[in-house]
Each structure stands twice: as C-alpha cells, then as structure tokens.
Enzyme design. Structure first.
Site, mmCIF file in Angstrom:
data_model
loop_
_atom_site.group_PDB
_atom_site.id
_atom_site.type_symbol
_atom_site.label_atom_id
_atom_site.label_comp_id
_atom_site.label_asym_id
_atom_site.label_seq_id
_atom_site.Cartn_x
_atom_site.Cartn_y
_atom_site.Cartn_z
ATOM 1 N N CYS A 118 0.811 -1.234 0.000
ATOM 2 C CA CYS A 118 0.000 0.000 0.000
ATOM 3 C C CYS A 118 0.841 1.280 0.000
ATOM 4 O O CYS A 118 0.307 2.364 -0.215
ATOM 5 C CB CYS A 118 -0.951 0.011 1.184
ATOM 6 S SG CYS A 118 -2.148 -1.323 1.124
ATOM 7 N N HIS A 249 -2.674 7.648 1.877
ATOM 8 C CA HIS A 249 -3.211 6.345 1.488
ATOM 9 C C HIS A 249 -4.534 6.140 2.218
ATOM 10 O O HIS A 249 -4.651 6.414 3.414
ATOM 11 C CB HIS A 249 -2.197 5.258 1.868
ATOM 12 C CG HIS A 249 -2.782 3.880 1.799
ATOM 13 N ND1 HIS A 249 -3.454 3.436 0.676
ATOM 14 C CD2 HIS A 249 -2.828 2.859 2.698
ATOM 15 C CE1 HIS A 249 -3.873 2.198 0.900
ATOM 16 N NE2 HIS A 249 -3.508 1.835 2.117
ATOM 17 N N ASN A 279 -10.009 0.395 0.386
ATOM 18 C CA ASN A 279 -8.546 0.455 0.303
ATOM 19 C C ASN A 279 -8.107 -0.126 -1.046
ATOM 20 O O ASN A 279 -8.184 -1.335 -1.251
ATOM 21 C CB ASN A 279 -7.955 -0.343 1.471
ATOM 22 C CG ASN A 279 -6.432 -0.333 1.489
ATOM 23 O OD1 ASN A 279 -5.790 0.048 0.522
ATOM 24 N ND2 ASN A 279 -5.862 -0.783 2.599
#
Ligand code: UT7
Length: 322
Positions: A118, A249, A279
């Site tokens: 990520c 993020h 996500n």
C-alpha cells in the site's frame, strides 16, 4: 547528472471498474453490518473487477494511463519509463509495466514493477523522481494498479470488507524551467521488515489470501504515517501547517483522522474518498489526488503531502508543489 532539475506531476488519470459492492452485499452472507463497516472504516462501497468484466491490473493501468496522457498532452511514444506499483501483477514476469508498455505503445520506455504494497505509489514516485533528477529519463508514468479482489478470503470479515480494485497514474516530467519552488520537493522512504507477519499475502501454498492483524496494523500505521509526513515536510523545508492538502493512502477513515489529529491538520485539508473505493492499495493516493484536482481543491501552486504505509512494512512520503 543534470543539475538542479526537478520533476513535476503534469497530470493524473484513474480507472475503477464498473461493478460496485456495497456494504449491504456483505450483510447478505457474513456476520457484519453496514453500520459496523461504515463506522469502523468509513467505507460504504468499493469497486471490483467482476467475472462478467474480467480485466488485468495492466488493463486497468492502461485505462488510467490513457486519461493521464491525454490530460498532460503527452504522446505514448514520448514516455521514457514506466514504473508500476502493484501487489496483484498478472505474472511474476512479464511485469505489469512491460504489459502496459506494449499496450500503450510506449515503445521507447523502460518498464519495471515494484513491490511495496500500500506504500507502492510513494515508492514508485520516489524512484521515478530520482531517475528524472539524475537525468536518466525525462517523462515517466508512475502507476498504482490493483485487483485486490483476487487476493481476498471472501469469508474473512476482518479483511474482505476493506479492499477495492482500481488504478491511478501520474505523468511525471522534468521541469526544465529551472524553478526550485515547484515539483517534487522531497521524498522519504523507510521500511520495517520485523513486522512483516502483521499483513501478508503468500505467493505459494494453500492459503494464498491476504491476511492481516487489523488492529495492530492500525496502531503502527498511524504512527508511521505521522512520522513520515513530518520527515517529508522537513526535507522540503516546510512545516506541516504550510501544506495545503494531505493526500494519504486511504486504508481506513479512522487511520486518516488519527494521522491528521497527530499532525494537527484540520480535516478540510485532508483528501478523503475511502467511502467510495475502500482500500485500493497503491492506487489510493492517485485516486484521491484526481478527485481533489478535478473538484478544484488542488491547483497550480498547491502544496501536497503524499503519505502511505503498507505490508512489509513499507512507509513512503513525498511533498509536491503542483
Ligand atoms: O493499507 C494498510 C492495510 N491495513 C488496513 O487497512 C487495516 C487497518 N486496520 C483496520 O482498518 C481495522 O483494524 C479493522 C477495520 C480491520 C478492524 O477494526 P478494529 O476497530 O481494529 O476492530 P478489531 O480488529 O479490534 O475487532 C473488534 C471486533 C472483533 O470481534 P471480538 O473479537 O471483539 O468479538 C472482530 O471479530 O470486531 C469484529 N469484526 C467485525 N465485526 C463485524 C472484525 N471485522 C468485522 C466486521 N463486521 N466486518
């Protein structure tokens, strides 16, 4: 070595698949509720590549790249390099970046993938920036593209509700104006492999699902993102309060809110769209950037701070003046 060159983000483009999975979908077969998911994560829906519309990470990356190229007014043939951050490549090799190079017709571009989960977008941006400032490339595509849906255990309510599919691309180019006050002003990367077992996706074996100790990841993510934000701001010669927008993020709205709180950044200076996409790993920062750029929050001169944390652990941050 080209002295004093900075790289600039010329444009961003994104792609998300059409299929929408709402929280109600999970209520239909798991012990969970829309209320639990929305209040614990901020997520209301996510996009997934459905069986009826099969796509690869490279296909999604190409769609996002075509939008970014068009917005930048750059031809595919003028791209010198493609870096793809993904944890869902179609193959070990050829890389997703090589597949995109062919599909887009970037015949003069080198191409490679990086693995930083990520934090992938911040890692790819850092590498691309360094290649540009060192004179190895002039114009590059920095790509985050993920089909997280193919890595999930759809019966694990602690993970399957969190993730979504999507892609985002920025066109990064050497700024030949010689200006020092715009472009990528700082990048900061770090890693902590000692906590790799908290968030992992095995490549081989029976249990090839994304596994996570959610609440432990949560705690570390907040601390790591806050520290990395301060480092990138300092390296750019800014205080956190000088930043116009934090573009973090998008893992969980509570993580983002806690980072903002630790940094004393008001929430109206934080770009948040986790409610729509969940996500999307390495695609989440460009997806958030595009939204704020298109709605006019981000414009020429905006000071942005990108920050991400991912499995590994990997941590990356960058300050960019548009
Ligand atoms: O990009 C970095 C990747 N990492 C992340 O994005 C995730 C970071 N972590 C998180 O977002 C949160 O930790 C979660 C959303 C995963 C979980 O929220 P939490 O507030 O940390 O909950 P928890 O893990 O402490 O679990 C609390 C309870 C547990 O039940 P018991 O043991 O207290 O009975 C879980 O089993 O919540 C339960 N639970 C759920 N309940 C309803 C876990 N998932 C769900 C669910 N619906 N979907």
């Amino acid at each position: 070595m080209v002295a004093n060159i900075k790289s600039r983000i010329l444009s961003v483009g994104t792609y998300v698949p059409d299929t929408v999975l709402t929280n109600e979908h999970f209520e239909s077969y798991l012990e969970t509720t829309d209320e639990w998911i929305a209040s614990r994560t901020g997520i209301r829906e996510r996009r997934v590549v459905g069986k009826e519309n099969p796509m690869s990470a490279a296909d999604m990356g190409c769609r996002a790249a075509r939008v970014a190229l068009e917005r930048a007014g750059i031809a595919a043939a003028d791209i010198d390099g493609i870096i793809v951050a993904t944890f869902t490549p179609d193959n070990i090799f050829p890389s997703t970046a090589c597949m995109m190079q062919h599909d887009l017709g970037c015949t003069g571009a080198f191409a490679f993938d990086i693995s930083a989960a990520c934090a992938g977008f911040t890692y790819a941006l850092t590498v691309a920036n360094n290649m540009i400032v060192s004179g190895q490339a002039k114009t590059m595509l920095v790509v985050g593209t993920e089909i997280t849906s193919k890595t999930l255990d759809w019966n694990d309510r602690g993970t399957c509700i969190l993730f979504g599919d999507g892609a985002g691309v920025v066109v990064l180019q050497a700024d030949e104006s010689g200006r020092r006050d715009r472009g990528i002003l700082s990048c900061h990367l770090s890693a902590d492999g000692s906590m790799g077992n908290l968030l992992m996706l095995p490549l081989w074996g029976e249990e090839r699902f994304l596994k996570m100790k959610g609440n432990e990841v949560f705690k570390h993510a907040v601390r790591m993102m806050a520290d990395a934000s301060v480092k990138a701001a300092e390296m750019a010669g800014f205080k956190i309060e000088d930043i116009d927008f934090l573009v973090p993020h998008q893992a969980n709205i509570r993580i983002v809110q806690s980072v903002a709180e630790q940094l004393a950044v008001p929430l109206d200076k934080v770009v948040i769209n986790v409610e729509k996409y969940g996500n999307t790993s390495s695609a989440s920062i460009p997806l958030a950037l595009e939204e704020a750029w298109l709605d006019g929050r981000v414009k020429e001169g905006s000071k942005l701070l990108f920050v991400g944390v991912g499995g590994g652990f990997t941590i990356g941050s960058a300050v960019c003046v548009i």
